[in-house]
Design an enzyme around this catalytic site. Structure first.
Site, PDB file in Angstrom:
ATOM      1  CD1 TRP A   1      54.775  -0.917  40.419  1.00  0.00           C
ATOM      2  CD2 TRP A   1      55.067  -1.961  38.588  1.00  0.00           C
ATOM      3  NE1 TRP A   1      55.844  -1.726  40.500  1.00  0.00           N
ATOM      4  CE2 TRP A   1      56.167  -2.401  39.473  1.00  0.00           C
ATOM      5  CE3 TRP A   1      55.148  -2.694  37.372  1.00  0.00           C
ATOM      6  CZ2 TRP A   1      57.272  -3.084  39.121  1.00  0.00           C
ATOM      7  CZ3 TRP A   1      56.105  -3.638  36.949  1.00  0.00           C
ATOM      8  CH2 TRP A   1      57.170  -3.857  37.961  1.00  0.00           C
TER       9      TRP A   1
ATOM     10  CD  GLU B   1      64.540  -8.692  39.702  1.00  0.00           C
ATOM     11  OE1 GLU B   1      63.737  -9.500  39.973  1.00  0.00           O
ATOM     12  OE2 GLU B   1      64.993  -7.603  40.046  1.00  0.00           O
TER      13      GLU B   1
ATOM     14  CD  GLU C   1      61.642  -9.348  43.898  1.00  0.00           C
ATOM     15  OE1 GLU C   1      62.161  -9.384  42.706  1.00  0.00           O
ATOM     16  OE2 GLU C   1      62.027  -8.705  44.874  1.00  0.00           O
TER      17      GLU C   1
ATOM     18  CG  HIS D   1      60.778  -7.124  39.916  1.00  0.00           C
ATOM     19  ND1 HIS D   1      61.269  -7.140  41.104  1.00  0.00           N
ATOM     20  CD2 HIS D   1      59.635  -6.343  39.995  1.00  0.00           C
ATOM     21  CE1 HIS D   1      60.792  -6.419  41.976  1.00  0.00           C
ATOM     22  NE2 HIS D   1      59.801  -5.901  41.301  1.00  0.00           N
TER      23      HIS D   1
ATOM     24  CD  GLU E   1      64.357  -7.946  47.956  1.00  0.00           C
ATOM     25  OE1 GLU E   1      64.333  -7.279  46.994  1.00  0.00           O
ATOM     26  OE2 GLU E   1      63.694  -9.252  47.810  1.00  0.00           O
TER      27      GLU E   1
ATOM     28  CB  THR F   1      68.014  -6.005  43.277  1.00  0.00           C
ATOM     29  OG1 THR F   1      67.285  -5.797  44.616  1.00  0.00           O
ATOM     30  CG2 THR F   1      68.585  -7.069  43.019  1.00  0.00           C
TER      31      THR F   1
ATOM     32  CG  ASP G   1      57.867  -3.465  43.299  1.00  0.00           C
ATOM     33  OD1 ASP G   1      57.189  -2.816  43.560  1.00  0.00           O
ATOM     34  OD2 ASP G   1      57.517  -4.623  42.579  1.00  0.00           O
ATOM     35  CD  GLU G   2      64.292  -5.679  43.323  1.00  0.00           C
ATOM     36  OE1 GLU G   2      63.596  -6.157  44.360  1.00  0.00           O
ATOM     37  OE2 GLU G   2      64.074  -6.229  42.468  1.00  0.00           O
TER      38      GLU G   2
ATOM     39  CG  HIS H   1      60.366  -6.668  47.905  1.00  0.00           C
ATOM     40  ND1 HIS H   1      60.506  -7.276  46.833  1.00  0.00           N
ATOM     41  CD2 HIS H   1      59.002  -6.619  48.305  1.00  0.00           C
ATOM     42  CE1 HIS H   1      59.193  -7.141  46.325  1.00  0.00           C
ATOM     43  NE2 HIS H   1      58.269  -6.961  47.052  1.00  0.00           N
TER      44      HIS H   1
END
Ligand code: FE2
Ligand code: FE2
Length: 319
Positions: free
Chosen positions: A23, A66, A101, A104, A154, A157, A186-187, A190
């Site tokens: 995305w 971010e 990242e 974000h 991570e 977040t 995503d976090e 990660h």
């Protein structure tokens, strides 16, 4: 780090997604080429009206955190065992992670700009300050300590973006809920990667890994934006108010800190790690007792109620 490098090469595709299918911020924002752009922005601003003051404070603090990505990338590149001239393993990981990242802050910043609620100049000043001020996460250049920190962060977040997403949904702001939701996703990915690195180190260097974990937990995991500040405000104050707003909203609390620690101890099977030397055993004892100790403290903490006016949140001027 040399030993782990082959593992990183092996799993990098598991923890990072290909650029082509990932995305992008544009997928979640109005397209300014379209004729209905201004209409879409109006809708976005309408649904932004329902959100509370603390909510904006938290979302802005998250955004600035971010946006300070240059600090984090350069810190990780400075780890022992990372060599930028070699395009293998760790270098590819750090670059790929940074590239993910970077979306974000980009996405959140554009949303805030369109929302019509934010004093963008003040937000940008805070971002510039934060990058210029840097941070000290007390890991030094040691990869073991850095991976403890990144594993923890991570997850933190993931929790906070996830909760902001849920709050947005509750306020019927589906677009913003989606925005924070994809970031939270995503976090989590990660977090899994950094946790896997630590898990691997526990296999081959258990005592040193245990000592690094103990050391980080004794120092406490500071938030990456702990130097956050606004125009004319001393370092420390803005962060405290931001953190208080997050606690009031239940977006990130002292209880979450304990929960993250507990989940890490469980997932790394700290209780059953074998091959520890005497110092390693002592470190483990400290760690296993820590969640209960912290829990007793956090249960006694009161949620701060003090209201604070951030320079970031624009008052509406009516003509
Ligand atoms: Fe992020
Ligand atoms: Fe992250």
């Amino acid at each position: 780090m040399r030993y782990l490098e082959s593992f990183v090469d092996e799993v990098i595709d598991k923890y990072l997604k290909p650029v082509e299918t990932m995305w992008q911020p544009a997928d979640l924002l109005p397209d300014s080429r379209q004729e209905n752009f201004f209409e879409k922005v109006k809708e976005l601003q309408e649904s932004a009206k329902e959100l509370a003051y603390d909510f904006w404070a938290v979302l802005i603090g998250d955004t600035i955190t971010e946006e300070a990505l240059p600090t984090y990338e350069s810190w990780l590149v400075g780890m022992e065992g990372v060599n930028q001239e070699e395009n293998t393993g760790w270098t590819r990981w750090i670059r790929g992670w940074t590239a993910e990242e970077n979306r974000h802050g980009d996405l959140l910043n554009k949303y805030l700009y369109l929302s019509g609620r934010i004093n963008m100049r003040e937000l940008e000043i805070s971002t510039q300050y934060l990058i210029a001020d840097g941070f000290d996460i007390q890991t030094g250049a040691d990869p073991y300590r850095n991976f403890v920190y990144t594993s923890f962060q991570e997850i933190a977040t993931n929790i906070s973006h996830g909760r902001v997403s849920a709050l947005a949904k509750k306020a019927d702001n589906i677009e913003l809920a989606k925005i924070c939701g994809v970031i939270a996703g995503d976090e989590m990915r990660h977090a899994r990667a950094y946790k896997a690195f630590v898990e691997k180190i526990f296999e081959v260097d258990p005592s040193e890994m245990m000592l690094a974990l103990e050391d980080m937990m004794r120092k406490k995991i500071v938030m990456p934006a702990h130097y956050l500040r606004e125009t004319g405000v001393k370092i420390g104050l803005t962060f405290e108010h931001f953190s208080n707003a997050a606690q009031r909203l239940g977006v990130y609390t002292a209880q979450d800190y304990v929960q993250i620690l507990s989940s890490l101890l469980r997932d790394w099977k700290v209780e059953s790690v074998t091959g520890l030397n005497e110092a390693g055993e002592k470190a483990r004892d400290y760690l296993l007792a820590l969640p209960d100790r912290l829990k007793r403290v956090s249960d006694r903490l009161k949620t701060p109620t003090l209201e604070y006016e951030f320079s970031w949140i624009g008052k509406r001027h009516h003509h």
